[in-house]
Design a protein around this motif. Structure first.
Motif, PDB file in Angstrom:
ATOM      1  N   CYS A  19       2.666 -53.697  -7.640  1.00  0.00           N
ATOM      2  CA  CYS A  19       1.721 -53.725  -6.509  1.00  0.00           C
ATOM      3  C   CYS A  19       2.471 -53.240  -5.270  1.00  0.00           C
ATOM      4  CB  CYS A  19       1.167 -55.135  -6.301  1.00  0.00           C
ATOM      5  SG  CYS A  19       0.033 -55.671  -7.593  1.00  0.00           S
ATOM      6  N   LYS A  20       2.549 -51.954  -5.111  1.00  0.00           N
ATOM      7  CA  LYS A  20       3.407 -51.354  -4.097  1.00  0.00           C
ATOM      8  C   LYS A  20       2.877 -51.509  -2.679  1.00  0.00           C
ATOM      9  CE  LYS A  20       5.115 -48.040  -7.498  1.00  0.00           C
ATOM     10  NZ  LYS A  20       6.270 -48.870  -7.838  1.00  0.00           N
ATOM     11  N   GLY A  21       1.619 -51.923  -2.516  1.00  0.00           N
ATOM     12  CA  GLY A  21       1.052 -52.094  -1.192  1.00  0.00           C
ATOM     13  C   GLY A  21       1.165 -53.498  -0.634  1.00  0.00           C
ATOM     14  N   ILE A  22       1.619 -54.449  -1.441  1.00  0.00           N
ATOM     15  CA  ILE A  22       1.737 -55.835  -0.982  1.00  0.00           C
ATOM     16  C   ILE A  22       2.998 -55.990  -0.129  1.00  0.00           C
ATOM     17  CG2 ILE A  22       2.148 -58.205  -1.747  1.00  0.00           C
ATOM     18  CD1 ILE A  22       0.366 -57.659  -4.111  1.00  0.00           C
ATOM     19  N   THR A  23       2.852 -56.651   1.029  1.00  0.00           N
ATOM     20  CA  THR A  23       3.980 -56.792   1.957  1.00  0.00           C
ATOM     21  C   THR A  23       4.557 -58.197   1.993  1.00  0.00           C
ATOM     22  OG1 THR A  23       2.409 -57.161   3.769  1.00  0.00           O
ATOM     23  CG2 THR A  23       3.204 -54.903   3.428  1.00  0.00           C
ATOM     24  N   ASN A  24       3.726 -59.209   1.855  1.00  0.00           N
ATOM     25  CA  ASN A  24       4.272 -60.578   1.809  1.00  0.00           C
ATOM     26  C   ASN A  24       3.350 -61.508   1.026  1.00  0.00           C
ATOM     27  OD1 ASN A  24       2.443 -61.965   3.942  1.00  0.00           O
ATOM     28  ND2 ASN A  24       3.236 -60.168   5.003  1.00  0.00           N
ATOM     29  N   VAL A  25       3.964 -62.525   0.451  1.00  0.00           N
ATOM     30  CA  VAL A  25       3.260 -63.495  -0.385  1.00  0.00           C
ATOM     31  C   VAL A  25       3.695 -64.897   0.013  1.00  0.00           C
ATOM     32  CG1 VAL A  25       2.883 -64.337  -2.732  1.00  0.00           C
ATOM     33  CG2 VAL A  25       3.093 -61.886  -2.321  1.00  0.00           C
ATOM     34  N   ASP A  26       2.715 -65.770   0.199  1.00  0.00           N
ATOM     35  CA  ASP A  26       2.983 -67.172   0.522  1.00  0.00           C
ATOM     36  C   ASP A  26       2.453 -68.023  -0.628  1.00  0.00           C
ATOM     37  OD1 ASP A  26       3.602 -69.520   1.719  1.00  0.00           O
ATOM     38  OD2 ASP A  26       2.431 -69.208   3.536  1.00  0.00           O
ATOM     39  N   LEU A  27       3.364 -68.601  -1.394  1.00  0.00           N
ATOM     40  CA  LEU A  27       2.960 -69.389  -2.556  1.00  0.00           C
ATOM     41  C   LEU A  27       2.664 -70.834  -2.154  1.00  0.00           C
ATOM     42  CD1 LEU A  27       5.536 -68.144  -5.221  1.00  0.00           C
ATOM     43  CD2 LEU A  27       3.246 -67.301  -4.777  1.00  0.00           C
ATOM     44  N   PRO A  28       1.578 -71.414  -2.649  1.00  0.00           N
ATOM     45  CA  PRO A  28       1.246 -72.806  -2.324  1.00  0.00           C
ATOM     46  C   PRO A  28       2.191 -73.786  -3.009  1.00  0.00           C
ATOM     47  CG  PRO A  28      -0.272 -71.960  -3.968  1.00  0.00           C
ATOM     48  CD  PRO A  28       0.566 -70.802  -3.546  1.00  0.00           C
ATOM     49  N   SER A  29       2.208 -75.008  -2.532  1.00  0.00           N
ATOM     50  CA  SER A  29       3.122 -76.031  -3.068  1.00  0.00           C
ATOM     51  C   SER A  29       2.774 -76.451  -4.487  1.00  0.00           C
ATOM     52  CB  SER A  29       3.112 -77.266  -2.151  1.00  0.00           C
ATOM     53  OG  SER A  29       1.801 -77.803  -2.061  1.00  0.00           O
ATOM     54  N   SER A  30       1.636 -75.988  -4.997  1.00  0.00           N
ATOM     55  CA  SER A  30       1.223 -76.322  -6.366  1.00  0.00           C
ATOM     56  C   SER A  30       1.956 -75.489  -7.416  1.00  0.00           C
ATOM     57  CB  SER A  30      -0.289 -76.121  -6.514  1.00  0.00           C
ATOM     58  OG  SER A  30      -0.656 -74.801  -6.119  1.00  0.00           O
TER      59      SER A  30
END
Length: 371
Positions: A202-213
């Protein structure tokens, strides 16, 4: 006569397992005959030997890319020589590199989509998962760079979608993000696992915030996300599997919480802009090439880590210093191979297995050069 009757009874009993597997699916025994209908080649998946009178099943085997079709409808069933066959699946590589394909419509009997089924269908822009689908390979749509819409029939009991992202039904597993999705990704708080290859390429994704789950990041999860710059990992994560962030060349920021005990093979290999990273205090295992060819400049081995595996920090051109604590017992000779700018290896004097001098790692009594 008695012997013949006995033989027939034994033969009938031996075939009972086949009789029990007459439902459409992938039975233990099937014809394997191949035939064509219009532009599609099929393979017979009907049960043998007692298939007469039962439901006949086929899977899509191949579409000839040279036909340059833009739209394909997978029928519910086909009729060959007067016999009706349900179309129940898409086989491995069936649509591979069909570069003109823009639209695909699945029949109502499709149950599974297998490895690389649509690999390289670069013009395909939308996927509609039918209600009957029960299985989809994690690489079925690899290199489909134009898919922006991914939807699931609400009647499907196995999958669901939200904002064009594919999940299992209760959204505890993130299954797949289309490669054409871009920007920031917000993941629902119900998700506990990131499926293998979920964000791959996924070359267009810049940042990911994963939930605590989230407790697990599977192999290849973010591999090849070349514009991903930052990832926020929650304290619930215990393991980063193999190649999870491999080839994320622009990744500059990722926090590794102390809950992590294992970092898989090649997990951060090729992260050339990842210069600063702190290994978790509770880390127990780093597998081969975990940080190979990354941009890290210095590293301190945490106290719970006793083994440094093959190539763990190999080819790290910017690595200048590494510090070993007293508990390190084993260090592979290739762990630091190709670190041309490494000038300082510091070993705790209390370590019983290693020592260092002038930036070189030796065994304790300096009779053997390690690296």
């Amino acid at each position: 006569m008695k012997c013949r009757i006995l033989t027939l009874i034994i033969a009938f009993i031996a075939c009972l397992p086949v009789w029990s597997n007459v439902m459409c699916g992938r039975p233990q025994f099937y014809n394997g005959n191949r035939f064509s209908s219009e532009d599609i080649k099929y393979v017979d998946n009907s049960p043998l030997p007692f298939n007469v009178g039962f439901n006949y099943c086929v899977t899509v085997a191949k579409i000839d890319p040279s036909k340059q079709l833009e739209s394909i409808i997978i029928p519910d069933s086909i009729t060959i020589e007067g016999i009706k066959f349900k179309v129940i699946g898409i086989d491995e590589n069936a649509f591979k590199n069909h570069k003109t394909l823009k639209n695909i419509t699945f029949g109502k009997n499709i149950k599974d989509i297998h490895n690389h089924a649509f690999y390289g269908c670069v013009a395909l822009s939308e996927i509609k998962i039918p209600a009957t689908l029960t299985y989809i390979s994690d690489n079925a749509f690899d290199s489909c760079i134009s898919i922006t819409k991914l939807r699931v029939d609400p009647q499907n009991k196995n999958f669901s979608s939200l904002n064009n992202v594919l999940y299992n039904k209760d959204k505890t597993l993130l299954v797949k993000v289309p490669e054409a999705v871009y920007g920031s990704i917000v993941i629902p708080s119900t998700v506990s696992r990131i499926e293998s290859g979920a964000f791959k390429d996924c070359k267009g994704i810049t940042n990911v915030d994963l939930p605590s789950s989230v407790i697990e990041i599977s192999y290849n999860s973010f591999r090849g996300c070349t514009n991903l710059t930052s990832v926020n990992l929650p304290n619930s994560i215990t393991e980063i599997q193999a190649s999870a962030f491999e080839e994320c060349a622009n990744l500059t920021s990722i926090n590794l919480p102390n809950s992590i005990t294992e970092i898989g093979e090649s997990a951060f290999e090729g992260c050339t802009n990842l210069t600063d990273i702190k290994l978790p205090d509770n880390l127990k295992t780093i597998w081969n090439n975990a940080f190979s060819k990354s941009g890290i400049t210095s590293i301190t081995i945490p106290l719970n880590l006793t083994l440094i595996s093959d190539g763990s920090f190999s080819e790290c051109k910017n690595l200048r210093t590494i510090t070993f604590h007293a508990n390190i017992r084993t260090c592979s000779p290739t762990a630091l191979l190709g670190c041309k700018n490494l000038i300082s290896i510091n070993v705790d004097p209390q370590n019983k297995y290693f020592s260092s001098q002038d930036g070189v790692l030796y065994n304790k009594d300096k009779t053997k050069l390690i690296c």
